[in-house]
Design a protein around this motif. Structure first.
Motif, PDB file in Angstrom:
ATOM      1  N   PHE A 275       0.807  -1.222   0.000  1.00 11.48           N
ATOM      2  CA  PHE A 275       0.000   0.000   0.000  1.00 11.48           C
ATOM      3  C   PHE A 275       0.841   1.275   0.000  1.00 11.48           C
ATOM      4  CE2 PHE A 275      -2.920  -3.184   1.729  1.00 11.48           C
ATOM      5  CZ  PHE A 275      -4.055  -2.927   0.971  1.00 11.48           C
ATOM      6  N   GLN A 276       2.170   1.149  -0.095  1.00  4.81           N
ATOM      7  CA  GLN A 276       3.053   2.316  -0.036  1.00  4.81           C
ATOM      8  C   GLN A 276       3.004   3.110  -1.335  1.00  4.81           C
ATOM      9  OE1 GLN A 276       5.468   3.222   2.640  1.00  4.81           O
ATOM     10  NE2 GLN A 276       5.326   5.103   1.456  1.00  4.81           N
ATOM     11  N   PRO A 277       2.552   4.367  -1.301  1.00  7.47           N
ATOM     12  CA  PRO A 277       2.559   5.177  -2.523  1.00  7.47           C
ATOM     13  C   PRO A 277       3.991   5.416  -2.996  1.00  7.47           C
ATOM     14  CG  PRO A 277       1.181   6.170  -0.806  1.00  7.47           C
ATOM     15  CD  PRO A 277       1.970   5.080  -0.148  1.00  7.47           C
ATOM     16  N   GLY A 278       4.167   5.452  -4.297  1.00  7.70           N
ATOM     17  CA  GLY A 278       5.456   5.817  -4.860  1.00  7.70           C
ATOM     18  C   GLY A 278       6.422   4.676  -5.053  1.00  7.70           C
ATOM     19  N   LEU A 279       6.280   3.575  -4.317  1.00 10.24           N
ATOM     20  CA  LEU A 279       7.184   2.443  -4.490  1.00 10.24           C
ATOM     21  C   LEU A 279       6.493   1.415  -5.369  1.00 10.24           C
ATOM     22  CD1 LEU A 279       8.848   2.151  -0.978  1.00 10.24           C
ATOM     23  CD2 LEU A 279       9.782   3.137  -3.067  1.00 10.24           C
ATOM     24  N   ALA A 280       6.111   0.283  -4.789  1.00 11.50           N
ATOM     25  CA  ALA A 280       5.412  -0.718  -5.598  1.00 11.50           C
ATOM     26  C   ALA A 280       4.028  -0.217  -6.004  1.00 11.50           C
ATOM     27  CB  ALA A 280       5.287  -2.027  -4.823  1.00 11.50           C
ATOM     28  N   SER A 281       3.355   0.466  -5.080  1.00 10.96           N
ATOM     29  CA  SER A 281       2.006   1.006  -5.347  1.00 10.96           C
ATOM     30  C   SER A 281       1.053  -0.042  -5.907  1.00 10.96           C
ATOM     31  CB  SER A 281       2.084   2.213  -6.302  1.00 10.96           C
ATOM     32  OG  SER A 281       2.760   3.289  -5.701  1.00 10.96           O
ATOM     33  N   CYS A 282       1.191  -1.275  -5.425  1.00 10.29           N
ATOM     34  CA  CYS A 282       0.346  -2.366  -5.927  1.00 10.29           C
ATOM     35  C   CYS A 282      -1.135  -2.059  -5.757  1.00 10.29           C
ATOM     36  CB  CYS A 282       0.678  -3.670  -5.196  1.00 10.29           C
ATOM     37  SG  CYS A 282       2.429  -4.075  -5.121  1.00 10.29           S
ATOM     38  N   HIS A 283      -1.457  -1.340  -4.671  1.00 13.01           N
ATOM     39  CA  HIS A 283      -2.864  -1.108  -4.327  1.00 13.01           C
ATOM     40  C   HIS A 283      -3.592  -0.234  -5.332  1.00 13.01           C
ATOM     41  CE1 HIS A 283      -1.031   2.604  -2.984  1.00 13.01           C
ATOM     42  NE2 HIS A 283      -2.217   3.125  -2.802  1.00 13.01           N
ATOM     43  N   ARG A 284      -2.860   0.465  -6.191  1.00  8.78           N
ATOM     44  CA  ARG A 284      -3.541   1.316  -7.169  1.00  8.78           C
ATOM     45  C   ARG A 284      -4.392   0.486  -8.116  1.00  8.78           C
ATOM     46  NH1 ARG A 284       1.490   4.815  -9.287  1.00  8.78           N
ATOM     47  NH2 ARG A 284       1.873   2.756 -10.145  1.00  8.78           N
ATOM     48  N   CYS A 285      -3.927  -0.730  -8.410  1.00  9.93           N
ATOM     49  CA  CYS A 285      -4.633  -1.568  -9.378  1.00  9.93           C
ATOM     50  C   CYS A 285      -5.148  -2.881  -8.798  1.00  9.93           C
ATOM     51  CB  CYS A 285      -3.715  -1.895 -10.557  1.00  9.93           C
ATOM     52  SG  CYS A 285      -3.187  -0.446 -11.501  1.00  9.93           S
ATOM     53  N   HIS A 286      -4.524  -3.355  -7.720  1.00 14.18           N
ATOM     54  CA  HIS A 286      -4.862  -4.668  -7.173  1.00 14.18           C
ATOM     55  C   HIS A 286      -5.504  -4.560  -5.797  1.00 14.18           C
ATOM     56  CE1 HIS A 286      -2.651  -6.720 -10.357  1.00 14.18           C
ATOM     57  NE2 HIS A 286      -1.652  -5.876 -10.155  1.00 14.18           N
ATOM     58  N   GLN A 287      -6.278  -5.571  -5.481  1.00 17.66           N
ATOM     59  CA  GLN A 287      -7.012  -5.604  -4.228  1.00 17.66           C
ATOM     60  C   GLN A 287      -6.631  -6.845  -3.436  1.00 17.66           C
ATOM     61  OE1 GLN A 287     -11.588  -6.251  -3.731  1.00 17.66           O
ATOM     62  NE2 GLN A 287     -11.290  -4.128  -4.314  1.00 17.66           N
ATOM     63  N   VAL A 288      -6.570  -6.697  -2.120  1.00 18.35           N
ATOM     64  CA  VAL A 288      -6.401  -7.828  -1.222  1.00 18.35           C
ATOM     65  C   VAL A 288      -7.433  -7.692  -0.109  1.00 18.35           C
ATOM     66  CG1 VAL A 288      -4.911  -8.958   0.477  1.00 18.35           C
ATOM     67  CG2 VAL A 288      -3.948  -8.187  -1.689  1.00 18.35           C
ATOM     68  N   GLU A 289      -8.293  -8.696   0.008  1.00 17.06           N
ATOM     69  CA  GLU A 289      -9.335  -8.726   1.036  1.00 17.06           C
ATOM     70  C   GLU A 289     -10.141  -7.430   1.095  1.00 17.06           C
ATOM     71  OE1 GLU A 289      -6.994 -10.025   4.540  1.00 17.06           O
ATOM     72  OE2 GLU A 289      -8.270 -11.803   4.433  1.00 17.06           O
ATOM     73  N   GLY A 290     -10.514  -6.932  -0.073  1.00 15.72           N
ATOM     74  CA  GLY A 290     -11.416  -5.783  -0.132  1.00 15.72           C
ATOM     75  C   GLY A 290     -10.738  -4.439  -0.232  1.00 15.72           C
ATOM     76  N   ARG A 291      -9.446  -4.346   0.065  1.00 15.22           N
ATOM     77  CA  ARG A 291      -8.751  -3.064  -0.023  1.00 15.22           C
ATOM     78  C   ARG A 291      -7.930  -2.977  -1.297  1.00 15.22           C
ATOM     79  NH1 ARG A 291      -9.438   0.478   3.717  1.00 15.22           N
ATOM     80  NH2 ARG A 291      -9.822  -0.135   5.881  1.00 15.22           N
ATOM     81  N   GLY A 292      -7.946  -1.787  -1.930  1.00 18.25           N
ATOM     82  CA  GLY A 292      -7.163  -1.561  -3.128  1.00 18.25           C
ATOM     83  C   GLY A 292      -8.019  -1.337  -4.358  1.00 18.25           C
ATOM     84  N   GLY A 293      -7.357  -1.209  -5.510  1.00 21.97           N
ATOM     85  CA  GLY A 293      -8.065  -0.940  -6.754  1.00 21.97           C
ATOM     86  C   GLY A 293      -8.674  -2.189  -7.361  1.00 21.97           C
ATOM     87  N   ARG A 294      -9.579  -1.983  -8.290  1.00 17.47           N
ATOM     88  CA  ARG A 294     -10.287  -3.095  -8.941  1.00 17.47           C
ATOM     89  C   ARG A 294      -9.929  -3.174 -10.425  1.00 17.47           C
ATOM     90  NH1 ARG A 294     -14.833  -4.685  -5.719  1.00 17.47           N
ATOM     91  NH2 ARG A 294     -15.072  -3.349  -3.889  1.00 17.47           N
ATOM     92  N   ILE A 295      -8.734  -2.686 -10.763  1.00 16.86           N
ATOM     93  CA  ILE A 295      -8.343  -2.648 -12.166  1.00 16.86           C
ATOM     94  C   ILE A 295      -7.693  -3.963 -12.582  1.00 16.86           C
ATOM     95  CG2 ILE A 295      -6.834  -1.518 -13.829  1.00 16.86           C
ATOM     96  CD1 ILE A 295      -7.238   1.064 -12.121  1.00 16.86           C
ATOM     97  N   GLY A 296      -6.684  -4.391 -11.836  1.00 18.67           N
ATOM     98  CA  GLY A 296      -6.005  -5.643 -12.130  1.00 18.67           C
ATOM     99  C   GLY A 296      -6.625  -6.798 -11.361  1.00 18.67           C
ATOM    100  N   PRO A 297      -6.030  -7.979 -11.442  1.00 25.40           N
ATOM    101  CA  PRO A 297      -6.570  -9.153 -10.749  1.00 25.40           C
ATOM    102  C   PRO A 297      -6.608  -8.953  -9.234  1.00 25.40           C
ATOM    103  CG  PRO A 297      -4.883  -9.781 -12.342  1.00 25.40           C
ATOM    104  CD  PRO A 297      -4.837  -8.300 -12.247  1.00 25.40           C
ATOM    105  N   ASP A 298      -7.628  -9.494  -8.600  1.00 23.27           N
ATOM    106  CA  ASP A 298      -7.705  -9.523  -7.138  1.00 23.27           C
ATOM    107  C   ASP A 298      -6.648 -10.507  -6.641  1.00 23.27           C
ATOM    108  OD1 ASP A 298      -8.424 -10.204  -4.440  1.00 23.27           O
ATOM    109  OD2 ASP A 298     -10.441  -9.448  -4.802  1.00 23.27           O
ATOM    110  N   LEU A 299      -5.784 -10.057  -5.721  1.00 30.51           N
ATOM    111  CA  LEU A 299      -4.667 -10.886  -5.268  1.00 30.51           C
ATOM    112  C   LEU A 299      -4.916 -11.539  -3.915  1.00 30.51           C
ATOM    113  CD1 LEU A 299      -1.660  -8.589  -6.311  1.00 30.51           C
ATOM    114  CD2 LEU A 299      -2.784 -10.409  -7.608  1.00 30.51           C
ATOM    115  N   THR A 300      -6.164 -11.523  -3.462  1.00 30.89           N
ATOM    116  CA  THR A 300      -6.468 -12.082  -2.152  1.00 30.89           C
ATOM    117  C   THR A 300      -6.007 -13.530  -2.025  1.00 30.89           C
ATOM    118  OG1 THR A 300      -8.377 -10.616  -1.904  1.00 30.89           O
ATOM    119  CG2 THR A 300      -8.306 -12.566  -0.488  1.00 30.89           C
ATOM    120  N   ALA A 301      -6.275 -14.319  -3.028  1.00 34.19           N
ATOM    121  CA  ALA A 301      -5.966 -15.755  -2.959  1.00 34.19           C
ATOM    122  C   ALA A 301      -4.778 -16.140  -3.823  1.00 34.19           C
ATOM    123  CB  ALA A 301      -7.196 -16.560  -3.379  1.00 34.19           C
TER     124      ALA A 301
END
Length: 404
Positions: A275-301
């Motif tokens: 969830f760190q802005p500016g580094l990986a910033s995975c959350h901009r596109c991906h979601q884990v357990e409901g948090r994050g973006g809905r653009i890329g694949p959900d990475l919960t599982a």
């Protein structure tokens, strides 16, 4: 066998088959409970409402929790109020639940994670109340919501929590993730946090300073912080020289990457990296357990779908294998300009929504598009791994591979 029996009984659409629903709603297996709740909701079997409400408070998985919410929302809506294609997600139902002061703490925690940060139900008063909860996990979820909240008070609250020595260290670290190096007040707070004794807070402050525009006095403070150890030196160097990249294996040298990533890892630190802005910033596109973006694949599982080797490969070689729904498009617009993005939605009037590499959404009408062509490259940047320290990458992998 029990799941197969449930599905056959449901398919039979027989009144006698419905007598078995009660038994399935008391099963210990989450998959069976999920299918039973789905049967109750889609069949509008209102006589089982009390059992679904009871399940809501003790749902073992997020999938089951959301199924219970969606079923209760279906019960509360007129049967003809939903368009055929409309998805029932239960968000409005959980928003109403969240406003109840007597909501059990485990439901409040799940509700915080499920509701999008800009939902009107997430008022400042309710978030402040959650921050005062006796449950540390609820406090964490409130801070995570504040990081993406549009509320004007959110940045002030995050800074206060991150700098409060009376708060728990994990909570402070989560708040520091949300401090922006471009906010002068946040930048000053991050530089002050370089003086704390706690290693976790110290390193998180250095990580959050990445991208900051610093004067010479501030740069000297970062240089001094970098003298406190090898990892501190590497993090400080990244702040002082943000465009410099350490040597890394080639993307196709998977063995080299796996060797580089050997060593201990902390999944909780990996969650902050996600969830760190500016580094990986995975959350901009991906979601884990409901948090994050809905653009890329959900990475919960994702940890149940890929092993460590495949996950590393998907990050360092994002264009190696692209599912059809995640194809990147090059769109030539009628004004001659070109836009690149992934198609994420289309309306009945022909308007198309795309997401760019930063996770930003742009919308184009049918009269704005001249032509479009699919691209062989993923919308995911191919240098994500190179921007991370090896330990940060290991921590991120540990978080994504956690069994959920």
């Amino acid at each position: 066998v029990r799941l197969g029996a449930l599905l056959l009984l449901r398919q039979s659409d027989d009144d006698r088959a419905r007598l078995s629903v009660s038994r399935f709603l008391e099963d210990a297996d989450p998959d069976i409970l999920f299918s039973a709740v789905q049967w109750v909701g889609e069949g509008r079997l209102n006589e089982h409402r009390a059992r679904v409400e009871s399940l809501l408070s003790r749902a073992a998985t997020r999938q089951l929790f959301e199924a219970c919410l969606a079923t209760l929302e279906l019960f509360d809506r007129p049967k003809d109020s939903l368009a055929a294609e409309e998805e029932v997600a239960g968000e409005e139902y959980v928003a109403r639940l969240f406003a109840q002061s007597a909501l059990p703490i485990d439901l409040r925690r799940r509700a915080l994670r499920m509701l999008r940060p800009d939902h009107p139900a997430l008022t400042l008063a309710l978030l402040e109340d959650s921050l005062q909860s006796a449950d540390p996990a609820t406090q964490l979820e409130a801070v995570r919501t504040l990081r993406d909240s549009p509320l004007a008070e959110a940045p002030v609250l995050l800074q206060a929590i991150g700098c409060d020595p009376l708060r728990a260290v994990p909570l402070r670290a989560e708040a520091i993730v949300g401090l922006s190096p471009n906010n002068p007040s946040h930048r000053t707070a991050l530089l002050e946090l370089l003086k704390v004794d706690d290693r976790l807070l110290f390193e998180q402050a250095l990580r959050s300073l990445w991208g900051a525009k610093l004067d010479e006095r501030q740069r000297e403070a970062v240089r001094q912080a970098g003298a406190l150890g090898d990892e501190a030196a590497a993090l400080a160097a990244r702040v002082l020289e943000p465009d410099k990249r350490d040597a890394r294996p080639d993307p196709d040298d998977l063995a080299g990457w796996l060797e580089l990533l050997e060593g201990p890892a902390d999944p909780r630190a990996g969650e902050r990296i996600f969830f760190q802005p500016g580094l990986a910033s995975c959350h901009r596109c991906h979601q884990v357990e409901g948090r994050g973006g809905r653009i890329g694949p959900d990475l919960t599982a994702i940890g149940r779908q890929l092993d460590r080797k495949r996950l590393v490969e998907s990050i360092v070689q994002p264009s190696q294998e692209i599912a059809p729904q995640f194809v990147t498009w090059s769109i030539t617009k009628t004004d001659g300009t070109v836009a690149v993005g992934m198609l994420v939605g289309k309306t009945a009037d022909g308007r198309e929504s795309y997401a760019d590499a930063e996770g930003r959404i742009f919308v184009l009408g049918p009269d704005e598009i001249d032509e479009r062509h699919s691209q062989p490259l993923s919308i995911m940047p191919d240098d994500v791994a190179r921007g991370l320290r090896p330990r940060e990458f290991r921590d991120l992998l540990a978080y994504l591979l956690e069994a959920r």
